[in-house]
Scaffold this motif. Structure first.
Motif, mmCIF file in Angstrom:
data_model
loop_
_atom_site.group_PDB
_atom_site.id
_atom_site.type_symbol
_atom_site.label_atom_id
_atom_site.label_comp_id
_atom_site.label_asym_id
_atom_site.label_seq_id
_atom_site.Cartn_x
_atom_site.Cartn_y
_atom_site.Cartn_z
ATOM 1 N N LYS A 150 75.058 -56.223 -6.520
ATOM 2 C CA LYS A 150 76.406 -55.949 -7.047
ATOM 3 C C LYS A 150 76.618 -54.437 -7.070
ATOM 4 C CE LYS A 150 77.454 -57.987 -11.052
ATOM 5 N NZ LYS A 150 78.252 -57.179 -11.995
ATOM 6 N N SER B 46 84.218 -48.154 -11.683
ATOM 7 C CA SER B 46 85.479 -48.477 -10.987
ATOM 8 C C SER B 46 86.389 -49.392 -11.776
ATOM 9 C CB SER B 46 85.189 -49.189 -9.663
ATOM 10 O OG SER B 46 84.384 -48.423 -8.845
ATOM 11 N N CYS C 297 88.914 -51.638 -16.963
ATOM 12 C CA CYS C 297 88.787 -51.391 -18.412
ATOM 13 C C CYS C 297 87.539 -50.566 -18.687
ATOM 14 C CB CYS C 297 88.767 -52.712 -19.164
ATOM 15 S SG CYS C 297 87.621 -53.871 -18.470
ATOM 16 N N CYS C 298 87.137 -49.782 -17.687
ATOM 17 C CA CYS C 298 85.907 -49.001 -17.789
ATOM 18 C C CYS C 298 86.233 -47.530 -18.032
ATOM 19 C CB CYS C 298 85.195 -49.156 -16.450
ATOM 20 S SG CYS C 298 83.952 -47.944 -16.149
ATOM 21 N N MET D 229 84.316 -59.102 -6.506
ATOM 22 C CA MET D 229 84.454 -59.531 -7.896
ATOM 23 C C MET D 229 85.710 -58.931 -8.501
ATOM 24 S SD MET D 229 81.653 -59.250 -10.919
ATOM 25 C CE MET D 229 80.808 -60.783 -10.595
ATOM 26 N N SER E 109 83.179 -51.838 -24.436
ATOM 27 C CA SER E 109 84.176 -51.222 -25.331
ATOM 28 C C SER E 109 83.728 -51.372 -26.780
ATOM 29 C CB SER E 109 85.527 -51.906 -25.141
ATOM 30 O OG SER E 109 85.404 -53.269 -25.521
ATOM 31 N N GLU F 150 82.007 -47.353 -23.575
ATOM 32 C CA GLU F 150 82.363 -47.024 -22.187
ATOM 33 C C GLU F 150 83.371 -48.019 -21.628
ATOM 34 O OE1 GLU F 150 79.213 -45.843 -19.526
ATOM 35 O OE2 GLU F 150 78.170 -44.793 -21.140
ATOM 36 N N GLY F 151 84.200 -48.523 -22.509
ATOM 37 C CA GLY F 151 85.238 -49.446 -22.060
ATOM 38 C C GLY F 151 86.443 -49.309 -22.953
HETATM 39 P P1 5GP Z 1 88.101 -54.745 -12.545
HETATM 40 O O1 5GP Z 1 88.176 -55.878 -11.573
HETATM 41 O O2 5GP Z 1 88.727 -55.082 -13.857
HETATM 42 O O3 5GP Z 1 88.595 -53.451 -11.987
HETATM 43 O O4 5GP Z 1 86.550 -54.487 -12.822
HETATM 44 C C1 5GP Z 1 85.722 -55.456 -13.418
HETATM 45 C C2 5GP Z 1 84.347 -54.894 -13.595
HETATM 46 O O5 5GP Z 1 84.354 -53.767 -14.493
HETATM 47 C C3 5GP Z 1 83.337 -55.828 -14.224
HETATM 48 O O6 5GP Z 1 82.884 -56.822 -13.351
HETATM 49 C C4 5GP Z 1 82.254 -54.871 -14.667
HETATM 50 O O7 5GP Z 1 81.366 -54.526 -13.631
HETATM 51 C C5 5GP Z 1 83.048 -53.626 -15.050
HETATM 52 N N1 5GP Z 1 83.205 -53.523 -16.503
HETATM 53 C C6 5GP Z 1 83.617 -54.447 -17.375
HETATM 54 N N2 5GP Z 1 83.678 -53.977 -18.631
HETATM 55 C C7 5GP Z 1 83.267 -52.699 -18.565
HETATM 56 C C8 5GP Z 1 83.087 -51.679 -19.556
HETATM 57 O O8 5GP Z 1 83.362 -51.826 -20.732
HETATM 58 N N3 5GP Z 1 82.592 -50.490 -19.084
HETATM 59 C C9 5GP Z 1 82.288 -50.309 -17.770
HETATM 60 N N4 5GP Z 1 81.754 -49.131 -17.422
HETATM 61 N N5 5GP Z 1 82.480 -51.216 -16.825
HETATM 62 C C10 5GP Z 1 82.963 -52.417 -17.215
#
Ligand code: 5GP
Length: 340
Positions: free
Chosen positions: A172, A177, A180-181, A235, A262, A280-281
């Motif tokens: 993975k 990226s 919510c990160c 994903m 978060s 970190e969220g």
């Molecule tokens: P999205 O599709 O929303 O852009 O990204 C989803 C991914 O963000 C998740 O699969 C996971 O790898 C990452 N992620 C989820 N929650 C958090 C967080 O609180 N902090 C960080 N750094 N990454 C997160």
């Protein structure tokens, strides 16, 4: 200190160059792929709902399966719930675990109560650290026949390490990226997702493994770009948030969506943040969006459309057919300020 002078790219830095083609109509584009693992194979559209506790739910898994897609269940379900679910679970569902000793124990207990082990996902925010890699290998050694996805990493070296030393089937890819990160804001660390996918796909395919691009998809076009960059699986988290199949709080037509690192998630599952850690969220509100089916159709429709622009008759051919062009602007945003 050194500076790597290569510019690394994100989805928003490129477009897929339209090509002349004899591609078939959108309706005949094949979006399903067949992947063969050590002891089983899987066929479907390789899009995975992320293992966020709001998105990676049992009901999302059923909806995704109806579209031939997969789900990575979140790791906070109780053992009994998981055992019950996996008795009749759709094929292509991942059981997620972290790297704590209690996560290992829960998987051991789970494995004793199910006939066939589902796909496994060892998920750690930063799998570049030795302890994470050791735990991933521990899972592989205990369950040699399972389909094993693990991450997250962003460099070819770590892909090699996880595949060759850790026996990982699907690596993975993605640091910082996610929608919510806040890792990049808090720590200053990360890697633009498109370049990470391009570089890591090459490394994984060279040693017979696959990659899943995780995070950063903001629209169906980004899913197409991730596949064209070489991702075997993509994903998706935020794009699926707020649909009926998500679990969580809803009020006034809004859905509460938060990252798994978060403050919100830490309060819910760990009694708050430990003193030495920063969240970190982020926690945000997204509109409630109805059944996820319409969004999944949009994503699939976007891929079919991309195929015709690329001249690819199947998803598998996206990287082979794609030329990315670097751009300063991906789309006309004149009406965006009027939305919401
Ligand atoms: P999205 O599709 O929303 O852009 O990204 C989803 C991914 O963000 C998740 O699969 C996971 O790898 C990452 N992620 C989820 N929650 C958090 C967080 O609180 N902090 C960080 N750094 N990454 C997160």
């Amino acid at each position: 200190m050194r500076i790597d002078p290569d510019v690394k790219l994100d989805f928003c830095d490129v477009l897929i160059k339209p090509q002349w083609s004899k591609a078939p109509s959108r309706s005949s584009v094949r979006l399903d792929r067949e992947f063969t693992f050590k002891k089983c194979s899987w066929n479907g559209i390789p899009i995975i709902a992320a293992n966020l506790d709001t998105v990676g739910t049992f009901s999302m898994a059923k909806a995704m399966a109806e579209h031939g897609m997969m789900t990575c269940l979140h790791k906070h379900y109780q053992l009994d719930q998981l055992v019950e679910f996996f008795r009749t679970a759709p094929k292509g569902c991942f059981y997620t675990l972290g790297i704590k000793t209690e996560d290992m124990q829960k998987l051991d207990d789970f494995s004793k109560r199910v006939d066939v082990l589902p796909f496994l996902c060892v998920d750690v925010a930063n799998a570049h650290i030795q302890f994470a890699a050791e735990r991933i290998k521990m899972v592989r050694d205990k369950y040699p026949n399972a389909v094993l996805m693990a991450g997250n990493v962003v460099t070819p070296e770590l892909v090699h390490h996880l595949v060759i030393n850790g026996g990982v089937d699907i690596v993975k890819i993605g640091i910082g990226s996610g929608s919510c990160c806040t890792t990049r804001l808090i720590s200053g660390c990360g890697y633009p997702q498109l370049s990470a996918v391009i570089e890591c796909a090459d490394a994984a395919h060279g040693c017979g493994a696959k990659i899943c691009s995780d995070g950063g998809v903001t629209c169906p076009g980004d899913v197409a770009k991730a596949f064209a960059a070489g991702a075997d699986f993509v994903m998706v988290g935020g794009l699926l948030a707020g649909h009926d199949e998500c679990d969580g709080e809803r009020s006034d037509g809004k859905f509460k969506f938060y990252g798994m690192s978060s403050l919100e998630a830490n309060r819910k599952y760990s009694g708050g943040l430990k003193g030495y850690r920063a969240a970190e969220g982020r926690c945000i509100e997204v509109p409630c969006k109805g059944p996820v089916s319409a969004t999944l159709q949009e994503i699939a429709g976007g891929l079919s459309s991309a195929a015709t622009y690329l001249g690819a008759s199947k998803l598998k051919d996206f990287p082979k057919c794609c030329t990315f062009i670097r751009v300063n602007r991906t789309h006309n945003s004149v009406f965006e300020s009027w939305i919401g």
